[in-house]
Structure formats: structure tokens, C-alpha cells
Design a protein around this motif. Structure first.
Motif, mmCIF file in Angstrom:
data_model
loop_
_atom_site.group_PDB
_atom_site.id
_atom_site.type_symbol
_atom_site.label_atom_id
_atom_site.label_comp_id
_atom_site.label_asym_id
_atom_site.label_seq_id
_atom_site.Cartn_x
_atom_site.Cartn_y
_atom_site.Cartn_z
ATOM 1 N N THR A 44 -3.249 -0.147 -2.575
ATOM 2 C CA THR A 44 -4.622 -0.626 -2.497
ATOM 3 C C THR A 44 -4.947 -1.265 -3.845
ATOM 4 O O THR A 44 -4.106 -1.279 -4.752
ATOM 5 N N GLU A 45 -6.175 -1.750 -3.998
ATOM 6 C CA GLU A 45 -6.561 -2.324 -5.282
ATOM 7 C C GLU A 45 -6.582 -1.265 -6.377
ATOM 8 O O GLU A 45 -6.462 -1.578 -7.560
ATOM 9 N N GLN A 46 -6.734 0.009 -5.963
ATOM 10 C CA GLN A 46 -6.822 1.089 -6.938
ATOM 11 C C GLN A 46 -5.518 1.852 -7.136
ATOM 12 O O GLN A 46 -5.284 2.429 -8.195
ATOM 13 N N LEU A 47 -4.653 1.888 -6.110
ATOM 14 C CA LEU A 47 -3.451 2.732 -6.144
ATOM 15 C C LEU A 47 -2.178 1.889 -6.259
ATOM 16 O O LEU A 47 -1.927 1.007 -5.433
ATOM 17 N N VAL A 48 -1.385 2.206 -7.279
ATOM 18 C CA VAL A 48 -0.128 1.506 -7.534
ATOM 19 C C VAL A 48 1.020 2.507 -7.474
ATOM 20 O O VAL A 48 0.920 3.616 -7.997
ATOM 21 N N PRO A 65 -2.601 -4.725 -12.059
ATOM 22 C CA PRO A 65 -3.890 -5.297 -11.660
ATOM 23 C C PRO A 65 -5.019 -4.608 -12.412
ATOM 24 O O PRO A 65 -4.965 -3.398 -12.661
ATOM 25 N N HIS A 66 -6.041 -5.351 -12.778
ATOM 26 C CA HIS A 66 -7.137 -4.772 -13.566
ATOM 27 C C HIS A 66 -7.928 -3.741 -12.777
ATOM 28 O O HIS A 66 -8.654 -2.931 -13.358
ATOM 29 N N THR A 67 -7.771 -3.753 -11.444
ATOM 30 C CA THR A 67 -8.506 -2.808 -10.609
ATOM 31 C C THR A 67 -7.787 -1.467 -10.462
ATOM 32 O O THR A 67 -8.344 -0.525 -9.909
ATOM 33 N N ALA A 68 -6.539 -1.389 -10.944
ATOM 34 C CA ALA A 68 -5.739 -0.174 -10.742
ATOM 35 C C ALA A 68 -6.367 1.021 -11.440
ATOM 36 O O ALA A 68 -6.749 0.950 -12.611
ATOM 37 N N GLN A 69 -6.496 2.120 -10.708
ATOM 38 C CA GLN A 69 -7.072 3.345 -11.253
ATOM 39 C C GLN A 69 -6.080 4.501 -11.273
ATOM 40 O O GLN A 69 -6.278 5.471 -11.994
ATOM 41 N N ALA A 70 -5.023 4.422 -10.457
ATOM 42 C CA ALA A 70 -4.035 5.497 -10.394
ATOM 43 C C ALA A 70 -2.652 4.911 -10.154
ATOM 44 O O ALA A 70 -2.508 3.952 -9.393
ATOM 45 N N ALA A 71 -1.661 5.472 -10.826
ATOM 46 C CA ALA A 71 -0.270 5.061 -10.647
ATOM 47 C C ALA A 71 0.564 6.282 -10.293
ATOM 48 O O ALA A 71 0.417 7.335 -10.907
ATOM 49 N N VAL A 72 1.410 6.136 -9.297
ATOM 50 C CA VAL A 72 2.183 7.255 -8.771
ATOM 51 C C VAL A 72 3.670 6.894 -8.798
ATOM 52 O O VAL A 72 4.053 5.770 -8.465
ATOM 53 N N LYS A 73 4.483 7.862 -9.190
ATOM 54 C CA LYS A 73 5.940 7.669 -9.228
ATOM 55 C C LYS A 73 6.556 8.144 -7.917
ATOM 56 O O LYS A 73 6.340 9.263 -7.481
ATOM 57 N N ILE A 74 7.341 7.260 -7.290
ATOM 58 C CA ILE A 74 8.037 7.557 -6.048
ATOM 59 C C ILE A 74 9.523 7.256 -6.243
ATOM 60 O O ILE A 74 9.880 6.245 -6.858
ATOM 61 N N VAL A 75 10.395 8.123 -5.733
ATOM 62 C CA VAL A 75 11.834 7.867 -5.820
ATOM 63 C C VAL A 75 12.384 7.506 -4.439
ATOM 64 O O VAL A 75 11.943 8.046 -3.425
#
Length: 206
Positions: free
Chosen positions: A88-92, A19-29
């Protein structure tokens, strides 16, 4: 628990781009023993079409892989599952499901690299397969929550009994879920996010 027979997914998947609104991406296992529902959870909650590395199970696995409680399972993950969900719109969140068989655990080191946290999916019919999984996370210092997958024929135990059996401290969240259902799997991930936030706050307040 077979993802292919799940009726949990409704509506189309989104496009694969962020999403163009994404500001942070986090890796989860997503970790756990063989057949506890890791592929199902990644598949049910992912907003993109999940990547799986399932292969048909063969006679070679007999006596090697413990399939108790998953006798009808015909395929198994041999590398990883991958999905994505926007919290959220910011967190992926990027989701990586690990293979459950001990003979594939050498792949875990790479999958754990850079992971912010983990979900340990358990089956109460086979709690013992979770001991080594939890131990490996503790050794690597990866924060985790426990998600008890709701198999129809699995015994139900009070949360505190499970905490004692798994030798967990009071601060580690234990939640019940149905990995086939998107809302339930998303709630598990939200629990992990809240737990990680609380750990971050406690560190900054020291």
C-alpha cells in the motif's frame, strides 16, 4: 525457471528511495529448495531493480547440488536476492531470497533475523526438498505460506494432498502461482500479509 527469459515485467522500475508515504517496512524471506524459482519471484515482483548474487554454476556442483528439474539452469544464488514492493502507500515489504543449496544454509540465520514471515516456494516434482526448509521455519517460529510454482511439466495435486504430503496444519495457506508473473507473485505476498494479520488478531483476542 529462468528470470532472464521471463516476459512478466512491464514498464520501468521505480527509484530506489522509499516512497514518501511509507510508514512501515517489513522484512519477508522467500525460501525453498534449489531451482524452485526464488530469484525469479523476487525479480518479477520487485518495484526496484533487484539485487542478485548469482554465480555461474560449475562442475564443482555436480553430485553436490540436486538440479533435477533445473538441468538448464546455468547460475545459482550464493548469498541472497533482494527486492522491494509497496503493498500500500504506507506498507513496504523488503524481500530477501535465500540460496537453495543445503551447503549455503548457514547464511539463513542472518536472513531470518527480524523477518516477519516467509514464503516457501515449492516444485511439485521435488517436494522432498521442501521438508527441511519447512522444518527450519517451524523451529525458528517464523510464520509462512506455501506457494506452488507452476512449472509446465510439474504434476498437479489437489491442495489437500499437498497439505498431507508436507504435513501442514489446516491454517497454513497453500496457493498456486507463476513466479515469473508480477501479479501472481504479488498475490502470494498478499496471502502472506493476510495470514500474518489473522495470526496477530488471534493473539490479541486470546
Amino acid at each position: 525457471m529462468d528470470f532472464k527469459s521471463s516476459d512478466a515485467i512491464r514498464g520501468p522500475r521505480t527509484e530506489d528511495h522509499l516512497p514518501h508515504t511509507a510508514q512501515a517496512a517489513v522484512k519477508i524471506v522467500i525460501v525453498g529448495g534449489f531451482g524452485v524459482g526464488k530469484t525469479t519471484m523476487v525479480g518479477s515482483v520487485s518495484e526496484i531493480r533487484p539485487l542478485t548474487t548469482e554465480e555461474t554454476m560449475t562442475q564443482m556442483g555436480i553430485g553436490v547440488d540436486d538440479n533435477y528439474g533445473s538441468e538448464s539452469k546455468t547460475a545459482t544464488t550464493v548469498a541472497m536476492d533482494f527486492g522491494r514492493i509497496s503493498i500500500t502507500e504506507q506498507l513496504v515489504l523488503y524481500l530477501f531470497g535465500t540460496p537453495g543449496q543445503e551447503r549455503f544454509w548457514f547464511l539463513w540465520n542472518g536472513l531470518f533475523e527480524g523477518a516477519l514471515g516467509a514464503v516457501v516456494l515449492i516444485d511439485t516434482r521435488r517436494l522432498e526438498v521442501s521438508f527441511d526448509v519447512i522444518g527450519r521455519l517451524e523451529e525458528r517460529g517464523v510464520p509462512f505460506v506455501i506457494a506452488v510454482n507452476d512449472f509446465p511439466d510439474a504434476p498437479r495435486y489437489p491442495v489437500e494432498d499437498l497439505r498431507g504430503a508436507l504435513d501442514l496444519t489446516e491454517d497454513i495457506p497453500i496457493v498456486k502461482c507463476d513466479a515469473r508473473r508480477r501479479a501472481s507473485s504479488r498475490e502470494v505476498l498478499m496471502t502472506l500479509m493476510h495470514f500474518l494479520h489473522s495470526l496477530a488478531v488471534s493473539k490479541t483476542s486470546v
